[in-house]
Write a protein that holds these residues in place. Structure first.
Motif, mmCIF file in Angstrom:
data_model
loop_
_atom_site.group_PDB
_atom_site.id
_atom_site.type_symbol
_atom_site.label_atom_id
_atom_site.label_comp_id
_atom_site.label_asym_id
_atom_site.label_seq_id
_atom_site.Cartn_x
_atom_site.Cartn_y
_atom_site.Cartn_z
ATOM 1 N N ILE A 235 24.611 22.060 -67.172
ATOM 2 C CA ILE A 235 23.473 21.180 -67.460
ATOM 3 C C ILE A 235 22.265 21.585 -66.638
ATOM 4 C CG2 ILE A 235 22.647 18.799 -67.316
ATOM 5 C CD1 ILE A 235 25.500 17.893 -67.923
ATOM 6 N N GLY A 236 22.514 21.935 -65.374
ATOM 7 C CA GLY A 236 21.404 22.386 -64.531
ATOM 8 C C GLY A 236 20.791 23.671 -65.053
ATOM 9 N N ASP A 237 21.677 24.625 -65.485
ATOM 10 C CA ASP A 237 21.140 25.877 -66.056
ATOM 11 C C ASP A 237 20.355 25.604 -67.336
ATOM 12 O OD1 ASP A 237 22.384 27.192 -63.986
ATOM 13 O OD2 ASP A 237 24.166 27.724 -65.161
ATOM 14 N N ALA A 238 20.863 24.670 -68.170
ATOM 15 C CA ALA A 238 20.150 24.338 -69.406
ATOM 16 C C ALA A 238 18.783 23.731 -69.107
ATOM 17 C CB ALA A 238 20.988 23.373 -70.254
ATOM 18 N N ALA A 243 13.059 24.519 -68.988
ATOM 19 C CA ALA A 243 11.785 24.629 -68.268
ATOM 20 C C ALA A 243 11.127 25.983 -68.549
ATOM 21 C CB ALA A 243 12.019 24.443 -66.772
ATOM 22 N N ASP A 244 11.959 27.070 -68.562
ATOM 23 C CA ASP A 244 11.394 28.389 -68.874
ATOM 24 C C ASP A 244 10.836 28.429 -70.299
ATOM 25 O OD1 ASP A 244 12.177 29.160 -66.357
ATOM 26 O OD2 ASP A 244 14.067 30.064 -67.034
ATOM 27 N N LEU A 245 11.592 27.828 -71.257
ATOM 28 C CA LEU A 245 11.126 27.789 -72.644
ATOM 29 C C LEU A 245 9.808 27.020 -72.764
ATOM 30 C CD1 LEU A 245 11.515 28.290 -75.665
ATOM 31 C CD2 LEU A 245 12.941 26.230 -75.757
ATOM 32 N N ALA A 250 4.118 27.212 -73.672
ATOM 33 C CA ALA A 250 2.762 26.894 -73.208
ATOM 34 C C ALA A 250 1.907 28.151 -73.117
ATOM 35 C CB ALA A 250 2.832 26.190 -71.852
ATOM 36 N N ASP A 251 2.511 29.248 -72.593
ATOM 37 C CA ASP A 251 1.759 30.510 -72.520
ATOM 38 C C ASP A 251 1.397 31.022 -73.913
ATOM 39 O OD1 ASP A 251 1.993 30.372 -69.791
ATOM 40 O OD2 ASP A 251 3.760 31.673 -69.706
ATOM 41 N N LEU A 252 2.384 30.921 -74.858
ATOM 42 C CA LEU A 252 2.116 31.385 -76.226
ATOM 43 C C LEU A 252 0.971 30.598 -76.865
ATOM 44 C CD1 LEU A 252 2.852 33.058 -78.726
ATOM 45 C CD2 LEU A 252 4.571 31.315 -79.293
#
Length: 342
Positions: A235-238, A243-245, A250-252
């Protein structure tokens, strides 16, 4: 002369100001400039501080100077009393509450005895002193009553209790009258309390009749929580991946925003053009089926078009003269047929 009068007025003003400021500071700060020093021993002086008042019949006559432990078991308090207030050897010293905030003072009173004068620096023994009330134990006894009162009523009743038990202002009768009024208030709310108890009984009965479902629900909830705890790493990794997604999205959007804005402007222009030429578009769309049918017949032999030259007329204009050097007309039946390509 011109300078002397303003200077004299200034000196008088400064003198009066200093005197008034000193009087105000003495009143607010409880300053004491002298007096006779005495000592008293208490079994407990919790909350008593240096500078607290010493009072006789509620009138301030001195203040506490020092507090220390003697004989490893009792507290000795050094205090001063105004020189014009004599004390006797039978004097009684009690620590009383000044207010509910916790401030205290020493109350002096006459006790039984021969009333011989008390010498300066003399000691008032432990037998002639009394510590302050233990408010913790006192209020624990009144806790069931306090829970049914508003904060203002609690403060008033608590202060009256302290005053009565310390022998100040008020009597036990007034305390009982206030307690009776509180009891009457609770009695007036008896119906409301009864309905609350009845409703609570119904809720508990419903829970008791469905104890198995409640037990299963609690068990399922426990299993769910345990599964979450077991998968906490995933769950923490997800969450991290999410957050990375989110950051990449946001960058895209940040990078594509100018192009999207231009596309929106161009689409607006295109929509306006189509709207202005709607009649031409409707006519074109109406004629397209016939055009497509003719093109289908012409291209039926393959992926090419066959054209037949039926007529040719060449004209050349020189100056004001027009010459017709070549004219051709085919006698083929294809060229004479209705609808033939010419």
């Amino acid at each position: 002369m011109k300078t002397g009068k303003p200077l004299l007025k200034l000196l008088i003003f400064a003198t009066v100001t200093v005197l008034l400021t000193g009087a105000l500071a003495s009143t607010l700060g409880s300053f004491d400039f002298g007096g006779t020093t005495y000592r008293a021993r208490f079994s407990d002086v919790t909350g008593l501080l240096d500078g607290d008042d010493v009072r006789i019949a509620g009138v301030r006559v001195g203040q506490v100077r020092d507090i220390r432990v003697v004989d490893n078991s009792v507290a000795e308090v050094t205090f001063t009393v105004d020189g014009d207030v004599p004390l006797a050897t039978s004097v009684l010293a009690k620590i009383r509450y000044r207010n509910l905030v916790g401030q205290r003072y020493i109350a002096l009173s006459e006790g039984p005895g021969d009333g011989r004068p008390l010498r300066p620096h003399a000691l008032i023994p432990l037998a002639q002193t009394s510590p302050a009330l233990d408010l913790t134990a006192l209020f624990h006894g009144f806790r069931p009553l306090f829970t049914a009162l508003t904060p203002d009523d609690v403060n008033k009743l608590a202060y009256e209790i302290i005053q009565v038990l310390q022998g100040e202002g008020g009597t036990v009768a007034s305390l009982l009258r206030r307690t009776a009024s509180v009891t009457n208030t609770l009695a007036d709310r008896d119906a409301v309390i009864g309905r609350v108890v009845t409703n609570l009984n119904q809720v508990l009965s419903t829970l008791a009749s469905r104890d198995q479902e409640l037990d299963q629900t609690i068990g399922s909830l426990q299993q769910f929580v345990s599964a979450l705890a077991a998968d906490r790493v995933a769950i923490g990794d997800a969450v991290d991946s999410l957050a990375d997604l989110t950051g990449a999205t946001a960058d895209l959007l940040h990078d594509a925003r100018p192009a999207i804005a231009d596309d929106v402007v161009s689409l607006d222009t295109l929509a306006g053009t189509l709207n202005r030429n709607s009649a031409v578009i409707d006519q074109t769309l109406g004629e397209l089926p016939g055009r497509y049918e003719a093109l289908t017949r012409v291209a039926s032999y393959g992926s090419w078009f066959n054209f037949y030259l039926c007529d040719f007329d060449g004209r050349v204009t020189v100056g004001n003269q027009s010459l017709n050097p070549a004219t051709l007309s085919s006698p083929a039946a294809r060229c004479a047929a209705p609808g033939g390509a010419r």
